[in-house]
Scaffold this motif. Structure first.
Motif, mmCIF file in Angstrom:
data_model
loop_
_atom_site.group_PDB
_atom_site.id
_atom_site.type_symbol
_atom_site.label_atom_id
_atom_site.label_comp_id
_atom_site.label_asym_id
_atom_site.label_seq_id
_atom_site.Cartn_x
_atom_site.Cartn_y
_atom_site.Cartn_z
ATOM 1 N N PHE A 87 0.672 -1.084 -0.100
ATOM 2 C CA PHE A 87 -0.158 0.157 0.207
ATOM 3 C C PHE A 87 0.840 1.195 -0.008
ATOM 4 N N GLY A 88 1.961 1.187 0.596
ATOM 5 C CA GLY A 88 3.094 2.348 0.432
ATOM 6 C C GLY A 88 3.489 2.329 -0.972
ATOM 7 N N LEU A 89 3.617 1.399 -1.669
ATOM 8 C CA LEU A 89 3.805 1.543 -3.146
ATOM 9 C C LEU A 89 2.741 2.180 -4.002
ATOM 10 N N ILE A 90 1.474 1.588 -3.873
ATOM 11 C CA ILE A 90 0.348 2.256 -4.347
ATOM 12 C C ILE A 90 0.105 3.748 -4.244
ATOM 13 N N ALA A 91 0.384 3.908 -2.810
ATOM 14 C CA ALA A 91 0.440 5.348 -2.493
ATOM 15 C C ALA A 91 1.338 6.334 -3.134
ATOM 16 N N MET A 92 2.616 5.728 -3.293
ATOM 17 C CA MET A 92 3.689 6.500 -4.010
ATOM 18 C C MET A 92 3.277 6.764 -5.408
ATOM 19 N N PHE A 93 2.516 6.008 -6.113
ATOM 20 C CA PHE A 93 2.237 6.014 -7.486
ATOM 21 C C PHE A 93 1.170 7.213 -7.370
ATOM 22 N N TRP A 94 0.067 7.144 -6.487
ATOM 23 C CA TRP A 94 -0.886 8.024 -6.367
ATOM 24 C C TRP A 94 -0.317 9.554 -6.279
ATOM 25 N N PHE A 95 0.468 9.758 -5.208
ATOM 26 C CA PHE A 95 0.854 11.098 -5.304
ATOM 27 C C PHE A 95 1.996 11.535 -6.012
ATOM 28 N N MET A 96 2.605 10.570 -6.913
ATOM 29 C CA MET A 96 3.806 11.159 -7.788
ATOM 30 C C MET A 96 3.374 11.842 -8.573
ATOM 31 N N ARG A 97 4.095 13.122 -9.051
ATOM 32 C CA ARG A 97 3.828 13.951 -9.986
ATOM 33 C C ARG A 97 4.948 14.496 -10.418
ATOM 34 N N LEU A 98 4.972 14.943 -11.911
ATOM 35 C CA LEU A 98 5.806 15.619 -12.549
ATOM 36 C C LEU A 98 5.383 16.819 -12.980
ATOM 37 N N LYS A 99 6.136 17.824 -12.128
ATOM 38 C CA LYS A 99 5.755 19.420 -12.433
ATOM 39 C C LYS A 99 6.634 20.182 -13.350
ATOM 40 N N THR A 100 6.310 20.755 -14.191
ATOM 41 C CA THR A 100 7.363 21.380 -15.013
ATOM 42 C C THR A 100 6.920 22.984 -15.272
ATOM 43 N N GLU A 101 7.718 23.922 -15.097
ATOM 44 C CA GLU A 101 7.487 25.400 -14.996
ATOM 45 C C GLU A 101 8.698 25.907 -15.731
ATOM 46 N N ILE A 102 8.350 26.860 -16.845
ATOM 47 C CA ILE A 102 9.275 27.417 -17.360
ATOM 48 C C ILE A 102 9.143 29.087 -17.559
#
Length: 163
Positions: free
Chosen positions: A59-74
């Motif tokens: 469930f830690g692994l599943i939560a990691m995928f749930w909260f993982m984000r790639l944010k890009t700002e330029i």
């Protein structure tokens, strides 16, 4: 500085979530069978404590995928990426030797891919991204789902740096 490009990506592939949920059902079933019904789960069952630790890990692994984000700002000064919870990176345009939008194909999966021909690849899906080569020779690539919009901003920023 005014942000000219902003994108937030996450893992939304249905098949990935199907796999993760499928994996998540296994420890729940094991806990139900072994701890609630009192039957052993499998021919060589884990200890109750081991089963609980396994469940927490899954469930830690599943939560990691749930909260993982790639944010890009330029903006006019720099490119910022934040691949939560792993990396945060800021690169000033003056440090960049070359930046271009490329079709990087398949680099062995999504997430953070090391040692590709583009250097380190940060992506969540797709096969388009901003390939960056720094003045010091290091390379990295930021995946994008907004290829056209990113290309316009990169061309504008590159032109402004030359003036």
């Amino acid at each position: 500085m005014k942000i000219e490009f902003k994108e937030e990506q996450k893992f939304t592939q249905w098949w990935l979530w199907l796999i993760l949920i499928g994996i998540g059902i296994l420890p729940i079933f094991g806990i139900y069978k072994q701890l609630i019904l009192g039957e052993k789960f499998g021919d060589k069952p884990m200890s109750d404590f081991g089963l609980i630790i396994f469940c927490l890990f899954i469930f830690g692994l599943i939560a990691m995928f749930w909260f993982m984000r790639l944010k890009t700002e330029i903006d006019q000064n720099e490119i910022r990426i934040n691949f939560f919870p792993f990396i945060k990176k800021r690169v000033n345009w003056k440090e960049i030797k070359n930046a271009e939008i490329v079709n990087y194909g398949f680099v062995g999966g999504w997430g953070i891919r090391l040692w590709t021909k583009y250097g380190t690849v940060y992506n969540t899906k797709g096969n388009k991204g901003l390939a960056i080569e720094l003045q010091n020779g290091k390379k990295f690539l930021i995946g994008t789902q907004k290829e056209t919009e990113m290309k316009k901003i990169v061309e504008k920023a590159s032109w402004q740096q030359r003036v």
